[in-house]
Scaffold this motif. Structure first.
Motif, PDB file in Angstrom:
ATOM      1  N   SER A   1     -11.156 164.516 -47.177  1.00 30.54           N
ATOM      2  CA  SER A   1     -12.090 163.735 -46.944  1.00 30.54           C
ATOM      3  C   SER A   1     -12.206 162.634 -46.029  1.00 30.54           C
ATOM      4  CB  SER A   1     -12.526 163.321 -48.479  1.00 30.54           C
ATOM      5  OG  SER A   1     -11.739 162.413 -48.833  1.00 30.54           O
ATOM      6  N   LYS A   2     -10.639 161.975 -45.941  1.00 30.66           N
ATOM      7  CA  LYS A   2     -10.368 161.084 -44.823  1.00 30.66           C
ATOM      8  C   LYS A   2     -10.561 161.767 -43.339  1.00 30.66           C
ATOM      9  CE  LYS A   2      -7.334 158.423 -47.956  1.00 30.66           C
ATOM     10  NZ  LYS A   2      -6.075 158.005 -48.048  1.00 30.66           N
TER      11      LYS A   2
ATOM     12  N   GLU B   1     -16.528 162.171 -38.339  1.00 28.43           N
ATOM     13  CA  GLU B   1     -17.887 161.634 -38.497  1.00 28.43           C
ATOM     14  C   GLU B   1     -18.150 160.588 -37.833  1.00 28.43           C
ATOM     15  OE1 GLU B   1     -21.299 161.404 -42.077  1.00 28.43           O
ATOM     16  OE2 GLU B   1     -19.323 160.866 -42.419  1.00 28.43           O
ATOM     17  N   GLU B   2     -17.179 159.635 -38.071  1.00 32.74           N
ATOM     18  CA  GLU B   2     -17.359 158.202 -37.196  1.00 32.74           C
ATOM     19  C   GLU B   2     -17.013 158.374 -35.623  1.00 32.74           C
ATOM     20  OE1 GLU B   2     -14.279 155.865 -38.978  1.00 32.74           O
ATOM     21  OE2 GLU B   2     -15.219 155.547 -40.844  1.00 32.74           O
TER      22      GLU B   2
ATOM     23  N   GLU C   1     -14.473 161.992 -42.698  1.00 32.78           N
ATOM     24  CA  GLU C   1     -14.930 160.609 -42.252  1.00 32.78           C
ATOM     25  C   GLU C   1     -14.254 160.311 -40.915  1.00 32.78           C
ATOM     26  OE1 GLU C   1     -13.733 158.233 -45.726  1.00 32.78           O
ATOM     27  OE2 GLU C   1     -15.091 159.133 -46.986  1.00 32.78           O
ATOM     28  N   HIS C   2     -13.372 160.441 -40.475  1.00 37.02           N
ATOM     29  CA  HIS C   2     -12.923 159.972 -39.118  1.00 37.02           C
ATOM     30  C   HIS C   2     -13.619 160.721 -38.217  1.00 37.02           C
ATOM     31  CE1 HIS C   2     -10.154 158.545 -36.176  1.00 37.02           C
ATOM     32  NE2 HIS C   2      -9.848 159.861 -35.689  1.00 37.02           N
TER      33      HIS C   2
ATOM     34  N   ASN D   1     -20.261 159.850 -34.631  1.00 35.35           N
ATOM     35  CA  ASN D   1     -21.549 158.993 -34.662  1.00 35.35           C
ATOM     36  C   ASN D   1     -21.279 157.896 -33.233  1.00 35.35           C
ATOM     37  OD1 ASN D   1     -22.715 159.765 -36.721  1.00 35.35           O
ATOM     38  ND2 ASN D   1     -21.655 158.511 -38.202  1.00 35.35           N
TER      39      ASN D   1
END
Length: 86
Positions: A69-70, A76-77, A73-74, A80
Motif C-alpha cells: 500500500s505504501k 498515486e501521489e 500511495e507513492h 496526482n
C-alpha cells in the motif's frame, strides 16, 4: 561463434542443472486427456513449480513490495502531481 556451438561440446553435470533450476525456479504446465473412441474420460491439468525455498521466499518478498500500500500511495501521489500540474 553462436551460443549453441559454445555449449555443444561442453560437459554439463546434473548437479549444475539442478543448481540453476533451484536458483531460478522452473514452472511446468501440462494437460493430459485420456479418451476412448473419441469420448474424454479423464482430464488432468498438471502444474508443477520446482524451486528452492529461498527462491520462493525472495520472490514473495519482491511481489509483496510491488503490491504494498505504501508503494501504491507513492505512485498515486506522483500521478496526482502530474495531473494537477499548472
Amino acid at each position: 561463434m553462436s551460443e549453441r556451438k559454445a555449449y555443444e561440446n561442453k560437459d554439463v553435470a546434473l548437479i549444475d542443472i539442478l543448481d540453476v533450476v533451484l536458483d531460478k525456479g522452473v514452472a511446468i504446465k501440462g494437460d493430459i486427456i485420456i479418451s476412448i473412441a473419441g469420448i474424454d474420460l479423464v482430464y488432468l491439468d498438471l502444474r508443477i513449480l520446482i524451486a528452492s525455498v529461498e527462491t520462493l521466499i525472495q520472490s514473495n518478498r519482491e511481489s509483496a513490495e510491488q503490491l504494498s500500500s505504501k508503494r501504491f500511495e507513492h505512485e498515486e501521489e506522483a500521478l496526482n502531481r502530474v495531473i494537477n500540474k499548472p
